[in-house]
Write a protein that holds these residues in place. Sequence first.
Motif, mmCIF file in Angstrom:
data_model
loop_
_atom_site.group_PDB
_atom_site.id
_atom_site.type_symbol
_atom_site.label_atom_id
_atom_site.label_comp_id
_atom_site.label_asym_id
_atom_site.label_seq_id
_atom_site.Cartn_x
_atom_site.Cartn_y
_atom_site.Cartn_z
ATOM 1 N N PRO A 1 0.829 -1.210 0.000
ATOM 2 C CA PRO A 1 0.000 0.000 0.000
ATOM 3 C C PRO A 1 0.862 1.257 0.000
ATOM 4 N N SER A 2 0.328 2.346 -0.563
ATOM 5 C CA SER A 2 1.105 3.561 -0.784
ATOM 6 C C SER A 2 1.646 4.196 0.490
ATOM 7 N N GLY A 3 1.059 3.903 1.647
ATOM 8 C CA GLY A 3 1.547 4.473 2.904
ATOM 9 C C GLY A 3 2.821 3.821 3.414
ATOM 10 N N TYR A 4 3.236 2.727 2.790
ATOM 11 C CA TYR A 4 4.423 2.004 3.241
ATOM 12 C C TYR A 4 5.627 2.270 2.345
ATOM 13 N N THR A 5 6.804 2.183 2.945
ATOM 14 C CA THR A 5 8.064 2.266 2.211
ATOM 15 C C THR A 5 8.916 1.074 2.615
ATOM 16 N N LYS A 6 10.016 0.894 1.935
ATOM 17 C CA LYS A 6 10.942 -0.181 2.276
ATOM 18 C C LYS A 6 11.443 -0.020 3.706
ATOM 19 N N GLU A 7 11.539 1.247 4.156
ATOM 20 C CA GLU A 7 12.082 1.539 5.492
ATOM 21 C C GLU A 7 11.083 1.289 6.615
ATOM 22 N N ASN A 8 9.773 1.502 6.362
ATOM 23 C CA ASN A 8 8.829 1.365 7.478
ATOM 24 C C ASN A 8 7.989 0.091 7.445
ATOM 25 N N LEU A 9 8.212 -0.772 6.467
ATOM 26 C CA LEU A 9 7.508 -2.052 6.452
ATOM 27 C C LEU A 9 8.119 -3.001 7.475
ATOM 28 N N PRO A 10 7.285 -3.807 8.151
ATOM 29 C CA PRO A 10 7.842 -4.778 9.089
ATOM 30 C C PRO A 10 8.633 -5.871 8.372
ATOM 31 N N LYS A 11 9.635 -6.390 9.039
ATOM 32 C CA LYS A 11 10.480 -7.434 8.460
ATOM 33 C C LYS A 11 9.698 -8.750 8.361
ATOM 34 N N PRO A 12 9.731 -9.422 7.198
ATOM 35 C CA PRO A 12 9.025 -10.704 7.047
ATOM 36 C C PRO A 12 9.621 -11.782 7.956
ATOM 37 N N ASN A 13 8.761 -12.630 8.492
ATOM 38 C CA ASN A 13 9.235 -13.783 9.252
ATOM 39 C C ASN A 13 9.886 -14.806 8.330
ATOM 40 N N ASP A 14 9.375 -14.907 7.117
ATOM 41 C CA ASP A 14 9.907 -15.838 6.115
ATOM 42 C C ASP A 14 11.013 -15.122 5.344
ATOM 43 N N SER A 15 12.227 -15.607 5.465
ATOM 44 C CA SER A 15 13.372 -14.936 4.836
ATOM 45 C C SER A 15 13.330 -14.977 3.309
ATOM 46 N N SER A 16 12.471 -15.832 2.736
ATOM 47 C CA SER A 16 12.365 -15.879 1.275
ATOM 48 C C SER A 16 11.543 -14.709 0.729
ATOM 49 N N VAL A 17 10.831 -14.004 1.615
ATOM 50 C CA VAL A 17 10.082 -12.806 1.213
ATOM 51 C C VAL A 17 11.007 -11.603 1.336
ATOM 52 N N GLN A 18 11.219 -10.909 0.243
ATOM 53 C CA GLN A 18 12.114 -9.754 0.209
ATOM 54 C C GLN A 18 11.311 -8.482 -0.067
ATOM 55 N N ILE A 19 11.711 -7.387 0.591
ATOM 56 C CA ILE A 19 11.081 -6.094 0.347
ATOM 57 C C ILE A 19 12.001 -5.289 -0.570
ATOM 58 N N LYS A 20 11.452 -4.819 -1.686
ATOM 59 C CA LYS A 20 12.268 -4.117 -2.681
ATOM 60 C C LYS A 20 11.538 -2.902 -3.224
ATOM 61 N N ASN A 21 12.301 -1.988 -3.825
ATOM 62 C CA ASN A 21 11.737 -0.875 -4.582
ATOM 63 C C ASN A 21 11.909 -1.155 -6.069
ATOM 64 N N THR A 22 10.845 -1.006 -6.830
ATOM 65 C CA THR A 22 10.942 -1.188 -8.270
ATOM 66 C C THR A 22 11.495 0.093 -8.904
ATOM 67 N N PRO A 23 12.100 -0.004 -10.077
ATOM 68 C CA PRO A 23 12.584 1.205 -10.756
ATOM 69 C C PRO A 23 11.444 1.908 -11.492
ATOM 70 N N ASP A 24 11.608 3.202 -11.778
ATOM 71 C CA ASP A 24 10.707 3.873 -12.713
ATOM 72 C C ASP A 24 10.834 3.159 -14.053
ATOM 73 N N GLU A 25 9.718 2.979 -14.756
ATOM 74 C CA GLU A 25 9.818 2.330 -16.062
ATOM 75 C C GLU A 25 8.633 2.630 -16.957
ATOM 76 N N TYR A 26 8.910 2.634 -18.262
ATOM 77 C CA TYR A 26 7.865 2.684 -19.283
ATOM 78 C C TYR A 26 7.609 1.254 -19.726
ATOM 79 N N VAL A 27 6.340 0.895 -19.833
ATOM 80 C CA VAL A 27 5.992 -0.469 -20.244
ATOM 81 C C VAL A 27 4.903 -0.438 -21.306
ATOM 82 N N ALA A 28 4.890 -1.476 -22.130
ATOM 83 C CA ALA A 28 3.782 -1.737 -23.045
ATOM 84 C C ALA A 28 2.870 -2.747 -22.364
#
Length: 199
Positions: A110-137
């Motif tokens: 959700p838009s209110g969350y950032t990589k910095e304020n999201l809680p750490k996942p209990n499952d280490s296979s879940v990663q929190i990332k920022n996507t790049p700006d991009e143009y897509v078709a």
Amino acid sequence: MKTPAIIIALVFSITILLQPFTAMASNKTEEQNYKLVRQYRDFEIRFYPSATIATISSNAKTYRELSGPGFQKLAGYIFGGNESNTKISMTSPVQMDINETASSMSFLMPSGYTKENLPKPNDSSVQIKNTPDEYVAVISFGGYADDKDLKFYSEKLRNLLKENGITYSGNFRFLGYNPPYQFIGRRNEIIVKIDWKEK
């Protein structure tokens, strides 16, 4: 012997009757923000600004292999499987990148969350990332998606880009917008990163 059949028919009827409400609820789900850049007859160009996602990597080679296990892990995280037991709202679309080398599945945060304020996942296979700006078709289709659909619409989009002289890069990705129990008004998309300069 008739009782189970009656119960099944009743459940099915109720499910069908609830579909308009399911579709309305789905329409209220927060969707990833983007700017429509150009509309073609069969596809469109969008600009997606950077967003925060929860993502898992997988060895899966098909939609079926990735969708179930991937959804389970990511849903576990947003339903409270994190260091603060925080429940995070579901958004759309769910994104899948399915290929022969390294597949992935991602939930938009959700838009209110950032990589910095999201809680750490209990499952280490879940990663929190920022996507790049991009143009897509983007090309859209309805119904329940499967591997055949993903292949068909990826190839269709590839040909449309070639016809219009648009260069793409990276993998063709799948975006799914609806819960599995929504039967009508389903929305799916195939997207791919493109080289685009706004005029």
